[in-house]
Design an enzyme around this catalytic site. Structure first.
Site, short mmCIF file in Angstrom:
data_model
loop_
_atom_site.label_atom_id
_atom_site.label_comp_id
_atom_site.label_asym_id
_atom_site.label_seq_id
_atom_site.Cartn_x
_atom_site.Cartn_y
_atom_site.Cartn_z
N GLU A 1 -8.36 46.31 -23.18
CA GLU A 1 -7.93 46.72 -24.22
C GLU A 1 -7.06 47.34 -24.98
O GLU A 1 -6.30 48.36 -23.74
CB GLU A 1 -8.64 47.20 -24.84
CG GLU A 1 -10.48 46.76 -25.70
CD GLU A 1 -11.69 47.68 -26.60
OE1 GLU A 1 -10.87 48.77 -27.46
OE2 GLU A 1 -12.52 47.75 -26.09
N GLU B 1 -14.33 48.60 -37.59
CA GLU B 1 -13.75 49.84 -36.86
C GLU B 1 -14.01 50.73 -37.02
O GLU B 1 -14.44 52.29 -37.05
CB GLU B 1 -12.41 49.41 -36.83
CG GLU B 1 -11.59 50.50 -35.68
CD GLU B 1 -11.58 49.88 -34.69
OE1 GLU B 1 -11.53 48.68 -34.09
OE2 GLU B 1 -11.82 50.22 -33.88
C1 FCB Z 1 -12.44 51.03 -28.30
C2 FCB Z 1 -13.20 50.03 -28.18
C3 FCB Z 1 -13.07 49.16 -29.30
C4 FCB Z 1 -12.29 49.59 -30.51
C5 FCB Z 1 -11.12 50.09 -30.21
C6 FCB Z 1 -9.69 50.21 -31.30
O1 FCB Z 1 -12.58 52.77 -28.19
O2 FCB Z 1 -13.70 50.67 -27.42
O3 FCB Z 1 -14.42 48.90 -29.73
O4 FCB Z 1 -13.10 50.36 -31.65
O5 FCB Z 1 -11.30 51.06 -29.62
#
Ligand code: FCB
Length: 441
Positions: A338, A383
């Protein structure tokens, strides 16, 4: 004009990441759904509702968008509360749904990475005490076995637990996630259970699917002492050890470290075929005697930081280099699972994207085994405690109408994925303000 380019290694995975509760909608049997019904829990009283309606079938159009944009991978999660709605009762319909999505990815040339736990718990598990009850270890193993047995012909990459560190902190130590506890000791106990649950899950995955690639996803947050005051240095170091290091280290050598515990958990040693790295931003840390519950640390962005529209995230690409160096110390391949920024107007995202990818490229270019990048996220989604106030999608989503709208970053990312690299032309067109940073001279 001469074009310069940063090309990534052949076979690099380019994707986006999502999670079940954030995109599926109508997830009524987990602790988050119940939490959203309680007043005051979610900003502006928002609810996940239909989310992005993937459960209703809109995953198809969204994955069409991903594939048309040159993405060759996608990280999603399966929803435990759908697969096991009651303890020991398995829902074949839910497993079929995930089979259909995974097959749909393969048809589109998209390699799936499947996360087994992404923050949400079945209500029945929460009622049993959730992650504070050591029983979660065998529960999670059973869920892993059922899920992997049903999906293993369609997925090779498994991620056991998403951001165990964020979960332990947000759910158990800071009241942001359900069950809304504020108990540091309990959070440390939860981290111990996460290590054990990951280990059990890892071994179950390999027993069922010897060729699987299984790992965990850690949210790495650079912690910089705010001043030369040794107290700032001390609390920054402590935060970093607990938040960043403890879990990942235990998965290398099977040792529990203070304050999570002491002693050995040999079954956890060597349980990462790769490390999943989530990187968003870094913090400055200063000593604050008024915050015993946060181990006397105050975390904040330094003055002048390149902040997003709502100030939750700051664009600190050098932190990506630091995060990758950290991840590389574990000696296994790295996937950026991510990375992204909340930015409804798409003002900052283009530069955030190219600057962060530039750091990823720099690492790959000197032989660090970074094998893929998953942008958070494909589409705007629910979110968590921030509801719909933060928009992370390459594509905008209106949760009322379910309409999608392409942001410029979606086009930029598509160009990057198709090129397997970043060119000077792309940066000039999408993020001219950082052109001289990426292409000096
Ligand atoms: C991370 C999470 C994901 C999303 C992003 C912005 O911590 O894993 O689910 O909320 O942040």
């Amino acid at each position: 004009m001469i074009e310069a380019a940063f090309h990534f290694p052949n076979g690099f995975l380019w994707g986006t990441a999502t999670s079940s509760h954030q995109v599926e909608g109508d997830n009524r049997r987990n602790d988050w759904w119940a939490w959203e019904q309680q007043p005051g829990r979610i900003l502006q009283g928002a609810r996940s509702g239909l989310a992005c309606d993937w459960w209703g079938g809109r995953w198809k159009e969204d994955l069409d968008r991903a594939a048309a944009g040159g993405q060759n991978a996608h990280r999603l999660s399966v929803e435990w509360s759908r697969i096991e709605p009651e303890p020991g009762r398995w829902d074949a319909h839910a497993l079929d749904f995930y089979r259909e999505i995974l097959a749909g990815m393969r048809e589109r040339g998209i390699e799936p990475m499947v996360t087994l736990h992404h923050f949400t718990n079945p209500l029945w598990l929460a009622e049993e005490g959730g992650w504070e009850n050591e029983g979660v270890v065998s529960r999670f193993e059973a869920f892993t076995r059922k899920t992997v047995a049903a999906l293993k012909d369609l997925a090779t990459f498994w991620c056991t637990i998403n951001e165990p560190n964020v979960y332990a902190y947000s759910a158990i130590a800071s009241e942001a996630f359900p069950p809304g506890r504020k108990d540091l000791r309990a959070a440390l106990k939860v981290m111990r259970h996460q290590i054990l649950a990951h280990a059990a899950s890892y071994h179950a995955i390999h027993e069922l699917q010897p060729g699987a690639r299984a790992g965990i996803v850690i949210h790495y947050r650079g912690m910089t002492p705010h001043s030369a005051n040794p107290l700032d240095g001390m609390v920054a170091g402590m935060q970093s050890r607990i938040f960043n290091d403890l879990i990942a280290q235990a998965l290398v050598d099977g040792r529990l470290r203070f304050p999570v515990g002491r002693g050995r958990v040999p079954q956890a040693a060597g349980t990462q075929d790769y490390i999943g790295l989530n990187y968003y931003s870094c913090d400055h840390v200063s000593f604050d005697p008024l915050r015993p519950g946060e181990l006397f640390a105050r975390r904040f962005y330094p003055r002048g930081a390149d902040l997003s529209e709502v100030g939750w995230n700051a664009n600190m690409p050098e932190g990506m280099a630091r995060a990758i160096r950290w991840a590389n110390s574990f000696g296994v391949p790295i996937y950026i699972t991510e990375n992204g920024i909340e930015d409804e107007a798409d003002h900052i995202r283009p530069r955030y994207l190219v600057q962060h990818l530039h750091q990823v490229w720099k690492a790959a270019n000197i032989g660090v085994p970074v094998r893929g990048y998953f942008h958070w996220s494909l589409v705007d989604n629910f979110e968590w405690e921030r509801g719909w106030t933060q928009r992370f999608g390459l594509w905008a989503v209106d949760p009322e109408t379910q309409e999608r709208a392409e942001r410029p970053s979606a086009r930029l990312y598509a160009e990057i994925c198709k090129e397997n690299g970043i060119t000077s032309g792309m940066v000039r067109r999408y993020a001219p303000e950082v052109f001289s940073v990426l292409f000096p001279g």
